[in-house]
Motif scaffolding. Structure first.
Motif, PDB file in Angstrom:
ATOM      1  N   SER A 115       0.842  -1.201   0.000  1.00 56.70           N
ATOM      2  CA  SER A 115       0.000   0.000   0.000  1.00 56.70           C
ATOM      3  C   SER A 115       0.872   1.245   0.000  1.00 56.70           C
ATOM      4  CB  SER A 115      -0.899   0.028   1.240  1.00 56.70           C
ATOM      5  OG  SER A 115      -1.922  -0.928   1.147  1.00 56.70           O
ATOM      6  N   PRO A 116       0.564   2.220  -0.850  1.00 60.19           N
ATOM      7  CA  PRO A 116       1.389   3.436  -0.870  1.00 60.19           C
ATOM      8  C   PRO A 116       1.253   4.206   0.432  1.00 60.19           C
ATOM      9  CG  PRO A 116      -0.564   3.692  -2.247  1.00 60.19           C
ATOM     10  CD  PRO A 116      -0.515   2.262  -1.842  1.00 60.19           C
ATOM     11  N   PRO A 117       2.328   4.824   0.885  1.00 59.90           N
ATOM     12  CA  PRO A 117       2.252   5.588   2.129  1.00 59.90           C
ATOM     13  C   PRO A 117       1.431   6.861   1.949  1.00 59.90           C
ATOM     14  CG  PRO A 117       4.358   5.945   1.073  1.00 59.90           C
ATOM     15  CD  PRO A 117       3.661   4.883   0.272  1.00 59.90           C
ATOM     16  N   GLU A 139      -8.176   0.568  20.818  1.00 57.61           N
ATOM     17  CA  GLU A 139      -8.050  -0.341  19.695  1.00 57.61           C
ATOM     18  C   GLU A 139      -6.744  -0.071  18.967  1.00 57.61           C
ATOM     19  OE1 GLU A 139     -11.353   0.358  17.088  1.00 57.61           O
ATOM     20  OE2 GLU A 139     -10.692   2.389  16.541  1.00 57.61           O
ATOM     21  N   GLU A 140      -6.291  -1.050  18.208  1.00 62.78           N
ATOM     22  CA  GLU A 140      -5.129  -0.874  17.348  1.00 62.78           C
ATOM     23  C   GLU A 140      -5.574  -0.399  15.973  1.00 62.78           C
ATOM     24  OE1 GLU A 140      -2.921  -4.461  16.976  1.00 62.78           O
ATOM     25  OE2 GLU A 140      -1.782  -4.140  18.831  1.00 62.78           O
ATOM     26  N   PHE A 141      -4.742   0.427  15.346  1.00 65.02           N
ATOM     27  CA  PHE A 141      -4.940   0.719  13.931  1.00 65.02           C
ATOM     28  C   PHE A 141      -3.579   0.698  13.247  1.00 65.02           C
ATOM     29  CE2 PHE A 141      -4.028   4.966  15.573  1.00 65.02           C
ATOM     30  CZ  PHE A 141      -3.311   5.582  14.563  1.00 65.02           C
ATOM     31  N   SER A 142      -3.603   0.284  11.992  1.00 64.23           N
ATOM     32  CA  SER A 142      -2.370   0.152  11.216  1.00 64.23           C
ATOM     33  C   SER A 142      -2.520   0.900   9.904  1.00 64.23           C
ATOM     34  CB  SER A 142      -2.058  -1.323  10.933  1.00 64.23           C
ATOM     35  OG  SER A 142      -1.916  -2.059  12.132  1.00 64.23           O
ATOM     36  N   CYS A 143      -1.397   1.363   9.354  1.00 61.30           N
ATOM     37  CA  CYS A 143      -1.433   2.117   8.108  1.00 61.30           C
ATOM     38  C   CYS A 143      -0.024   2.230   7.538  1.00 61.30           C
ATOM     39  CB  CYS A 143      -2.016   3.507   8.331  1.00 61.30           C
ATOM     40  SG  CYS A 143      -1.285   4.396   9.714  1.00 61.30           S
ATOM     41  N   ALA A 144       0.022   2.639   6.278  1.00 56.20           N
ATOM     42  CA  ALA A 144       1.298   2.849   5.593  1.00 56.20           C
ATOM     43  C   ALA A 144       1.680   4.321   5.700  1.00 56.20           C
ATOM     44  CB  ALA A 144       1.195   2.442   4.132  1.00 56.20           C
ATOM     45  N   VAL A 145       2.923   4.597   6.091  1.00 58.20           N
ATOM     46  CA  VAL A 145       3.391   5.969   6.283  1.00 58.20           C
ATOM     47  C   VAL A 145       4.755   6.136   5.626  1.00 58.20           C
ATOM     48  CG1 VAL A 145       2.159   6.162   8.477  1.00 58.20           C
ATOM     49  CG2 VAL A 145       4.578   5.488   8.474  1.00 58.20           C
ATOM     50  N   MET A 146       5.137   7.388   5.482  1.00 62.28           N
ATOM     51  CA  MET A 146       6.494   7.728   5.047  1.00 62.28           C
ATOM     52  C   MET A 146       7.263   8.181   6.281  1.00 62.28           C
ATOM     53  SD  MET A 146       8.395   7.803   2.296  1.00 62.28           S
ATOM     54  CE  MET A 146       7.308   8.057   0.880  1.00 62.28           C
ATOM     55  N   THR A 147       8.386   7.551   6.551  1.00 64.40           N
ATOM     56  CA  THR A 147       9.167   7.899   7.728  1.00 64.40           C
ATOM     57  C   THR A 147       9.931   9.201   7.502  1.00 64.40           C
ATOM     58  OG1 THR A 147      11.157   6.723   7.028  1.00 64.40           O
ATOM     59  CG2 THR A 147       9.453   5.441   8.182  1.00 64.40           C
ATOM     60  N   THR A 148      10.490   9.736   8.567  1.00 62.39           N
ATOM     61  CA  THR A 148      11.278  10.963   8.451  1.00 62.39           C
ATOM     62  C   THR A 148      12.520  10.746   7.601  1.00 62.39           C
ATOM     63  OG1 THR A 148      12.373  10.401  10.542  1.00 62.39           O
ATOM     64  CG2 THR A 148      10.482  11.907  10.649  1.00 62.39           C
ATOM     65  N   GLU A 149      12.928   9.478   7.441  1.00 62.50           N
ATOM     66  CA  GLU A 149      14.075   9.157   6.581  1.00 62.50           C
ATOM     67  C   GLU A 149      13.664   8.993   5.119  1.00 62.50           C
ATOM     68  OE1 GLU A 149      13.321   7.284   9.309  1.00 62.50           O
ATOM     69  OE2 GLU A 149      14.708   8.314  10.671  1.00 62.50           O
ATOM     70  N   GLY A 150      12.354   9.193   4.838  1.00 65.77           N
ATOM     71  CA  GLY A 150      11.885   9.082   3.468  1.00 65.77           C
ATOM     72  C   GLY A 150      11.633   7.662   3.000  1.00 65.77           C
TER      73      GLY A 150
END
Length: 267
Positions: free
Chosen positions: A98-100, A196-207
């Motif tokens: 999944s794209p961030p 509850e837990e939730f999950s997702c795709a992210v972009m880190t500070t390191e890119g």
């Protein structure tokens, strides 16, 4: 309080007619608004969603700010999807590919065409939460969108709390109380709120792309229609028509305060 129905409800809606209707409802120059909207409910709008955004900025003027939810709840664990579900053997692929979230380009889904139009408007500012972002347009936009912690979807470190501090008003434009995001802030203030837990795709500070999981307050809008009806019964809501849509206008801080008292008694 109920305002009179606009004249000629079957006429084509225009920037000027919507401006008049919003003013008649009680939207004022300099207001800070949290808008939930349904373009279809308004009737036939000449120019579509951009016309509605223009009408809002006409009424609010140079000192006013309008905010919309730009949620991206499809950026979530596929194991929780139900509308529709996907095969279980797809889950690892979705989690891996999944794209961030990108505040600049990730579209909002299920929030309506007006919200998506405002998100892309010149000068709009978007908060950075990968699931529950907001976008705002106006002089307060940068300040209101500046804090949105990744592990706080709609609580004290989200734009909702900033809107409360700013004394914002909520405008439900053709939508019901089930979509009233402001009530979620009250869930964070319940004694021992469910988690509850939730999950997702992210972009880190390191890119780099990452799949992350956080614990947060469980979000439950299943009783918001009942909550909203009770709140409206206090006389705190102005109702009227904008185009052919039923519109409701009320204080966000007052709504959160009422919900904070109502929820513990009814859940």
């Amino acid at each position: 309080m109920t305002v009179p129905r606009p004249t000629n409800p079957r006429s084509p809606l225009t920037r000027s007619s919507l401006t008049r209707d919003l003013s008649a409802l009680g939207v004022r120059e300099g207001d800070t608004l949290l808008l939930h909207s349904s373009l279809r409910s308004l009737g036939w709008v000449c120019g579509g969603a951009p016309t509605v955004v223009h009408a809002l900025t006409d009424v609010l003027g140079a000192r006013g700010t309008v905010t919309v939810p730009t949620q991206t709840m499809d950026n979530s664990d596929p194991a929780t999807w139900t509308h529709p579900p996907v095969p279980e053997d797809w889950w690892p692929v979705i989690r891996a590919e999944s794209p961030p979230f990108d505040a600049r380009v990730t579209p909002t889904l299920a929030m309506g065409r007006i919200a998506e139009t405002l998100r892309t408007w010149p000068g709009a500012v978007r908060s950075t939460h990968p699931q529950t972002s907001f976008a705002a347009l106006g002089p307060q936009a940068g300040r209101l969108m500046s804090e949105h912690a990744q592990d706080c979807r709609l609580g004290e470190r989200s734009p909702l709390a900033g809107l409360e501090r700013a004394g914002a008003r909520v405008l439900l434009l053709g939508t019901g109380y089930a979509s009233c995001t402001a009530f979620h802030l009250a869930e964070y203030r319940l004694p021992r709120p469910a988690q509850e837990e939730f999950s997702c795709a992210v972009m880190t500070t390191e890119g780099r792309r990452a799949w992350v999981t956080h614990d947060d307050v469980a979000l439950d809008a299943s009783d918001f229609e009942h909550l909203g009806t009770a709140f409206e019964g206090t006389g705190a809501v102005t109702t009227g028509r904008v185009g052919q849509a039923t519109a409701r206008l009320f204080s966000l801080p007052r709504a959160v305060e009422f919900a904070t008292g109502w929820l513990p008694r009814h859940r």
